[in-house]
Design an enzyme around this catalytic site. Structure first.
Site, mmCIF file in Angstrom:
data_model
loop_
_atom_site.group_PDB
_atom_site.id
_atom_site.type_symbol
_atom_site.label_atom_id
_atom_site.label_comp_id
_atom_site.label_asym_id
_atom_site.label_seq_id
_atom_site.Cartn_x
_atom_site.Cartn_y
_atom_site.Cartn_z
ATOM 1 N N GLN A 93 0.842 -1.195 0.000
ATOM 2 C CA GLN A 93 0.000 0.000 0.000
ATOM 3 C C GLN A 93 0.880 1.249 0.000
ATOM 4 O OE1 GLN A 93 -2.047 -0.970 3.742
ATOM 5 N NE2 GLN A 93 -1.421 1.011 4.549
ATOM 6 N N GLY B 74 10.741 22.045 17.891
ATOM 7 C CA GLY B 74 10.854 21.477 19.229
ATOM 8 C C GLY B 74 12.207 21.789 19.843
ATOM 9 N N GLU C 236 12.190 27.210 19.537
ATOM 10 C CA GLU C 236 12.625 27.418 20.924
ATOM 11 C C GLU C 236 14.084 27.881 20.955
ATOM 12 O OE1 GLU C 236 11.600 24.071 23.407
ATOM 13 O OE2 GLU C 236 9.801 23.662 22.268
ATOM 14 N N TRP D 137 1.003 18.478 26.463
ATOM 15 C CA TRP D 137 2.152 17.652 26.077
ATOM 16 C C TRP D 137 2.201 16.471 27.032
ATOM 17 C CZ3 TRP D 137 5.731 17.667 22.213
ATOM 18 C CH2 TRP D 137 6.783 16.773 22.356
#
Length: 617
Positions: A323, A350, A392, A597
């Site tokens: 697939q 991140g 960040e 988170w």
């Protein structure tokens, strides 16, 4: 926080690094089941692949051949393809050769004969990704079935759309051809089958206003073979979808970590079994990387290659070896088909991967173009509703220090909005509201006009990176007597962002589904001394809520969050009760909603996600 001078960005997100290393742990991926050569219907066999180990520069792979028939198998040959850059360097219990990227393993003679029910395993060491495809056993397809003798049907014509409304569309197509006749057609919306019809038209309903859908059609013949898919037709329903939840509703967003499918064994299906899927509005899939001025894939195996068995899959259907899309992306497509209210964003950066933003924003337009092309890649069309940028931190220090200037964030978001149009554009941002802190370092107010919302990381204010303490809750809602640093609270962050011109409705409050803790603590209340970080399952000083709720029960509350003292350990974390208080704050402040988170820190029945949902109603 380092040296008490600047808020620490969720070191929890450093788990991206640990998670990538976790690829070195045993990971099983059943790539295919193959039908063996046979003179009798009773002779059959399977071949399954296991990635037994991965040490970064190389891996160990193992194939197991099993006789699943009722007659003896006298020999076996397994064939497969590896992607470019992956190769076998040594092998045992099989003769392994290759022609380019095509690899062949033959029995050694002594292990050629397999009685019914018997199996043989051979292995090899290799370099590269170690993800095989195109598996064959004794020349037969890798799906455990026999090959029909007739040819599959042709591709139908591309669907033609008509009668488009806010919630429905009619599709028609020219028929496929087949040597023995076409039985019916599968209609696929965004790669997921939504219906099987006998004619050459279908009316799809229950759609969302102002939303793009991609349709293809596959013919099925009387032998139940499916032919190639038609060309795709993109249809946009009428009306306006809006930037997210419907008016009056609140954002309820959770982060799904790409690496959680390994040692955490947390998969998209867990959102269904926990009851969480029906209680959220958005998912941030984390993280994509930022490299060379572009958005790039994080872990391709977890993202779109990992094969899921039926019991692991959202819809109870196993992935097949051939697939076009597997992994988390395919599971997210299935989740959205089951829960169409959920919007999924791909989050980039991140803590670990923010270092690339500085180069990327030197040419914001080119950066936005690369991100748009990746997020909307046709291979996973329909998975993502937009992009989240988790830098960040702009013009400040996180794992690395950025010197792009205060306007860099605004310039980046302006370029993203220009490219992504009506798709969602969001950002995770600092909650450091101290004087001259990170909120003061970038133009968050100016950038806000281009975003649908900010996820304000109102956690990780304090933690065991200050190994001797003082102990303090990592996610205080408000200040309290003795807090180690003023400006390190949720309320201070929200107030400062609003003062800089960010609308309250574009601010989401952050909840950690984990706690932070110290060891060597004798004092029950906050403000005690410590000797270091408390032990954690995945990282020192941090532990999931689902573990802490019983291993170190709550002792009290301070600043709107909970803390616990057990033995020599001291932890702080949110509970359903403290989350209720924070959700009340969200409503009173007129904020957009809340996010957390991350999913795998919750209990198996999703009690923290339930608290957020209940608190925002």
């Amino acid at each position: 926080m380092r040296s008490g001078t600047a808020i620490r960005s969720r070191p929890v997100r450093r788990r991206a690094t640990a998670a990538l290393a976790a690829l070195a742990l045993p990971v099983t991926a059943v790539v295919g089941l193959a039908s063996a050569t046979s003179a009798h219907a009773a002779e059959s066999a399977t071949a399954s692949y296991t990635k037994a180990a991965d040490w970064g520069s190389g891996f160990e792979g193992r194939w197991t051949v099993k006789n699943t028939g009722t007659t003896t198998l006298s020999s076996w040959t397994v064939e497969w393809d590896f992607p470019s850059g992956t190769s076998v360097t040594s092998a045992w219990d099989a003769n392994v050769t290759n022609s380019g990227t095509h690899w062949t393993a033959k029995d050694k003679g002594w292990n050629a004969t397999l009685a019914p029910g018997a199996s043989i395993t051979f292995g090899f060491n290799g370099t590269g990704s170690g993800s095989p495809s195109g598996c064959k056993l004794n020349g037969k397809p890798c799906d455990g079935s026999t090959q029909p003798t007739d040819a599959p049907p042709s591709a139908p014509g591309a669907p033609v759309a008509s009668d488009i409304t806010d919630t429905s569309v009619k599709l028609t197509w020219t028929p496929a051809t087949d040597d023995k006749g076409v039985k019916n057609y599968d209609v696929l919306r965004d790669g997921i089958k939504v219906s099987t019809v006998t004619g050459t038209s279908y009316s799809d309903s229950g759609l969302k206003p102002g939303t793009d859908y991609s349709y293809t059609v596959q013919a099925r013949d009387t032998s139940d073979q499916t032919g190639p898919a038609s060309a795709a037709r993109t249809v946009r329903t009428t009306g306006d979808s809006g930037p997210g939840p419907q008016p009056g509703s609140k954002v309820k967003l959770g982060y799904f970590t790409e690496w959680g499918v390994y040692d955490r064994n947390y998969h998209v299906k867990n959102l269904v079994t926990s009851g969480t899927a029906e209680k959220i509005t958005h998912i941030n899939y984390s993280f994509g990387n930022v490299q060379g001025g572009k958005c790039t894939i994080g872990d391709s195996y977890a993202a779109y290659d990992k094969a899921y068995t039926a019991d692991q899959s959202v819809d109870g259907k196993a992935d097949t070896w051939d697939q076009p899309l597997r992994g988390n992306f395919n599971q997210l497509k299935k989740l959205k088909a089951k829960y169409p209210h959920i919007k999924v964003l791909w989050s980039f950066g991140g803590w670990t991967w923010s270092g690339g933003f500085g180069d990327a924003v030197k040419n914001p337009t080119a950066f936005a173009q690369s991100c748009y092309e990746l997020v909307n890649d046709p291979r996973w069309a329909g998975v993502f509703d937009g992009i989240d940028l988790d830098w960040e931190y702009p013009n400040a220090c996180g794992l690395t220090c950025d010197t792009s200037g205060p306007a860099a964030l605004k310039n980046m978001m302006q370029a993203m909005r220009a490219k992504f149009g009506k798709q969602l554009v969001t950002a995770a941002i600092t909650a450091d509201a101290s004087d001259g802190g990170k909120i003061d370092s970038a133009d968050y107010g100016g950038a806000a006009q281009y975003l649908d919302f900010y996820n304000v990381m109102t956690y990780d204010f304090f933690g065991a990176w200050d190994k001797t303490g003082p102990t303090a809750p990592h996610s205080p809602l408000t200040s309290y007597p003795g807090i180690p640093k003023e400006g390190f609270t949720t309320d201070a962050a929200i107030a400062k962002l609003k003062a800089k011109g960010v609308p309250a409705s574009k601010l989401n409050l952050g909840i950690g589904f984990y706690g932070r803790g110290w060891t060597g603590v004798t004092q029950k209340e906050p403000g005690g001394t410590a000797t270091g970080a408390a032990p954690g399952k995945y990282e020192s000083g941090i532990e999931d809520y689902k573990i802490l709720k019983t291993s170190c029960p709550v002792s009290g509350t301070v600043g709107g969050t909970a803390y616990a003292h057990c033995g020599t350990q001291w932890w702080s974390y949110d509970t359903p009760a403290t989350i209720a208080g924070k959700m009340d704050y969200v409503k009173k402040q007129g904020l957009g909603g809340a996010f957390f988170w991350e999913f795998s820190g919750d209990t198996t029945n999703g009690e923290l996600a339930t608290a957020i949902d209940s608190g925002l109603k």
